[in-house]
Design a protein around this motif. Sequence first.
Motif, short mmCIF file in Angstrom:
data_model
loop_
_atom_site.label_atom_id
_atom_site.label_comp_id
_atom_site.label_asym_id
_atom_site.label_seq_id
_atom_site.Cartn_x
_atom_site.Cartn_y
_atom_site.Cartn_z
N HIS A 1 0.84 -1.19 0.00
CA HIS A 1 0.00 0.00 0.00
C HIS A 1 0.88 1.24 0.00
O HIS A 1 1.86 1.31 0.74
N ARG A 2 0.53 2.23 -0.82
CA ARG A 2 1.19 3.53 -0.80
C ARG A 2 0.13 4.59 -0.64
O ARG A 2 -0.78 4.71 -1.47
N GLN A 3 0.21 5.37 0.41
CA GLN A 3 -0.79 6.39 0.72
C GLN A 3 -0.61 7.60 -0.19
O GLN A 3 0.52 8.07 -0.40
N GLU A 4 -1.73 8.13 -0.71
CA GLU A 4 -1.71 9.36 -1.50
C GLU A 4 -1.59 10.54 -0.54
O GLU A 4 -2.35 10.65 0.42
N LEU A 5 -0.64 11.44 -0.79
CA LEU A 5 -0.37 12.57 0.09
C LEU A 5 -0.35 13.87 -0.68
O LEU A 5 -0.22 13.88 -1.91
N THR A 6 -0.46 14.99 0.03
CA THR A 6 -0.38 16.32 -0.55
C THR A 6 0.56 17.16 0.30
O THR A 6 0.43 17.19 1.52
N ARG A 7 1.49 17.87 -0.36
CA ARG A 7 2.39 18.78 0.35
C ARG A 7 1.81 20.18 0.28
O ARG A 7 1.51 20.68 -0.80
N LEU A 8 1.65 20.80 1.45
CA LEU A 8 1.11 22.17 1.54
C LEU A 8 2.19 23.11 2.03
O LEU A 8 2.95 22.77 2.94
N GLU A 9 2.24 24.31 1.46
CA GLU A 9 3.12 25.38 1.93
C GLU A 9 2.22 26.41 2.62
O GLU A 9 1.36 27.02 1.98
N VAL A 10 2.39 26.59 3.92
CA VAL A 10 1.55 27.51 4.69
C VAL A 10 1.98 28.94 4.36
O VAL A 10 3.15 29.30 4.49
N THR A 11 1.01 29.75 3.90
CA THR A 11 1.30 31.12 3.52
C THR A 11 0.88 32.14 4.56
O THR A 11 1.46 33.21 4.64
N ASP A 12 -0.13 31.81 5.37
CA ASP A 12 -0.63 32.81 6.31
C ASP A 12 -1.27 32.13 7.52
O ASP A 12 -2.06 31.20 7.35
N VAL A 13 -0.90 32.62 8.71
CA VAL A 13 -1.52 32.18 9.96
C VAL A 13 -1.76 33.44 10.77
O VAL A 13 -0.81 34.11 11.19
N ARG A 14 -3.02 33.81 10.96
CA ARG A 14 -3.30 35.04 11.73
C ARG A 14 -4.67 34.99 12.36
O ARG A 14 -5.53 34.19 11.98
N LEU A 15 -4.85 35.88 13.32
CA LEU A 15 -6.12 36.02 14.02
C LEU A 15 -6.78 37.30 13.52
O LEU A 15 -6.22 38.39 13.64
N LEU A 16 -7.94 37.17 12.94
CA LEU A 16 -8.67 38.33 12.43
C LEU A 16 -9.29 39.09 13.59
O LEU A 16 -9.56 38.53 14.66
N THR A 17 -9.52 40.38 13.38
CA THR A 17 -10.10 41.19 14.45
C THR A 17 -11.59 40.96 14.58
O THR A 17 -12.16 41.17 15.64
N ARG A 18 -12.23 40.57 13.51
CA ARG A 18 -13.67 40.29 13.59
C ARG A 18 -13.97 39.00 12.84
O ARG A 18 -13.19 38.54 12.01
N LYS A 19 -15.13 38.47 13.12
CA LYS A 19 -15.56 37.21 12.53
C LYS A 19 -15.79 37.40 11.03
O LYS A 19 -16.41 38.37 10.61
N PRO A 20 -15.27 36.49 10.19
CA PRO A 20 -15.48 36.65 8.75
C PRO A 20 -16.96 36.49 8.39
O PRO A 20 -17.68 35.71 9.01
N ALA A 21 -17.38 37.25 7.39
CA ALA A 21 -18.78 37.19 6.96
C ALA A 21 -19.04 35.86 6.29
O ALA A 21 -18.16 35.28 5.64
N ALA A 22 -20.25 35.37 6.45
CA ALA A 22 -20.64 34.12 5.81
C ALA A 22 -20.69 34.35 4.31
O ALA A 22 -21.17 35.38 3.84
N LYS A 23 -20.17 33.42 3.56
CA LYS A 23 -20.15 33.57 2.11
C LYS A 23 -21.56 33.43 1.58
O LYS A 23 -22.19 32.39 1.71
N ALA A 24 -22.05 34.48 0.96
CA ALA A 24 -23.38 34.46 0.36
C ALA A 24 -23.25 34.00 -1.07
O ALA A 24 -22.37 34.45 -1.80
N GLU A 25 -24.10 33.10 -1.46
CA GLU A 25 -24.08 32.63 -2.83
C GLU A 25 -24.65 33.71 -3.73
O GLU A 25 -25.73 34.25 -3.48
N THR A 26 -23.91 34.04 -4.78
CA THR A 26 -24.39 35.06 -5.72
C THR A 26 -25.25 34.37 -6.76
O THR A 26 -24.85 33.39 -7.37
N LYS A 27 -26.43 34.91 -6.95
CA LYS A 27 -27.36 34.35 -7.93
C LYS A 27 -27.52 35.34 -9.08
O LYS A 27 -27.45 36.55 -8.87
N PRO A 28 -27.74 34.86 -10.28
CA PRO A 28 -27.98 35.77 -11.40
C PRO A 28 -29.24 36.60 -11.15
O PRO A 28 -30.11 36.24 -10.38
N ALA A 29 -29.31 37.73 -11.84
CA ALA A 29 -30.43 38.65 -11.65
C ALA A 29 -31.76 37.99 -11.99
O ALA A 29 -32.79 38.31 -11.41
N GLU A 30 -31.75 37.05 -12.93
CA GLU A 30 -33.00 36.40 -13.32
C GLU A 30 -33.59 35.60 -12.16
O GLU A 30 -34.79 35.56 -11.97
#
Length: 184
Positions: free
Chosen positions: A91-120
């Motif tokens: 068995h050989r496990q599939e892996l992913t190498r990640l490079e961490v670019t940012d680690v920080r504490l935001l001053t306020r809670k991030p807004a919930a992502k609202a799904e954008t719908k077309p005007a129609e």
Amino acid sequence: MATSYAIVESGGKQYRAEKGASLVVEHLSADEGAKVSLRAVMYRGDTEMVLEGDQLEKVKVEAVVAEHLRGPKVRVFKYKPKKGYRRSAGHRQELTRLEVTDVRLLTRKPAAKAETKPAEETEAKPKPPARKPAAKRPAAKAKPAAKAKPAAKKPAPRKPAAKGKTQTTPKTSTARRSSSAKKD
């Protein structure tokens, strides 16, 4: 060493993520070069430490997928002595190498992502006309009942032996007297 770090969760395991660090995690479906956001379970900054759920939503850990790779081969050998049972697998496990670019504490809670719908779709759609109550339908004709099958015959119940008479058992041919017959 970085001044702040976070403990992140990926693939059911936890890793220490610092800015500029490289993490090897279980396979992620993102393409190489794509940005991924990791879920923090703890954050340690210069002056503060965050462990609570509502505060952890303010922690932002971003990484870039550097490459997809495979782990070392693990050999599996099953063996049962004196039975001729031998199985070999690898068995050989599939892996992913990640490079961490940012680690920080935001001053306020991030807004919930609202799904954008077309005007129609955002315009009010006309409601379909209300249904009129259906007129009463005549009752459906009843189907004739199926013919009743005759009941299966049950075997006749055994009659108790009369007092003073002998009974034969089906297993042996010798006759035995009942206990009540001996008393007479």
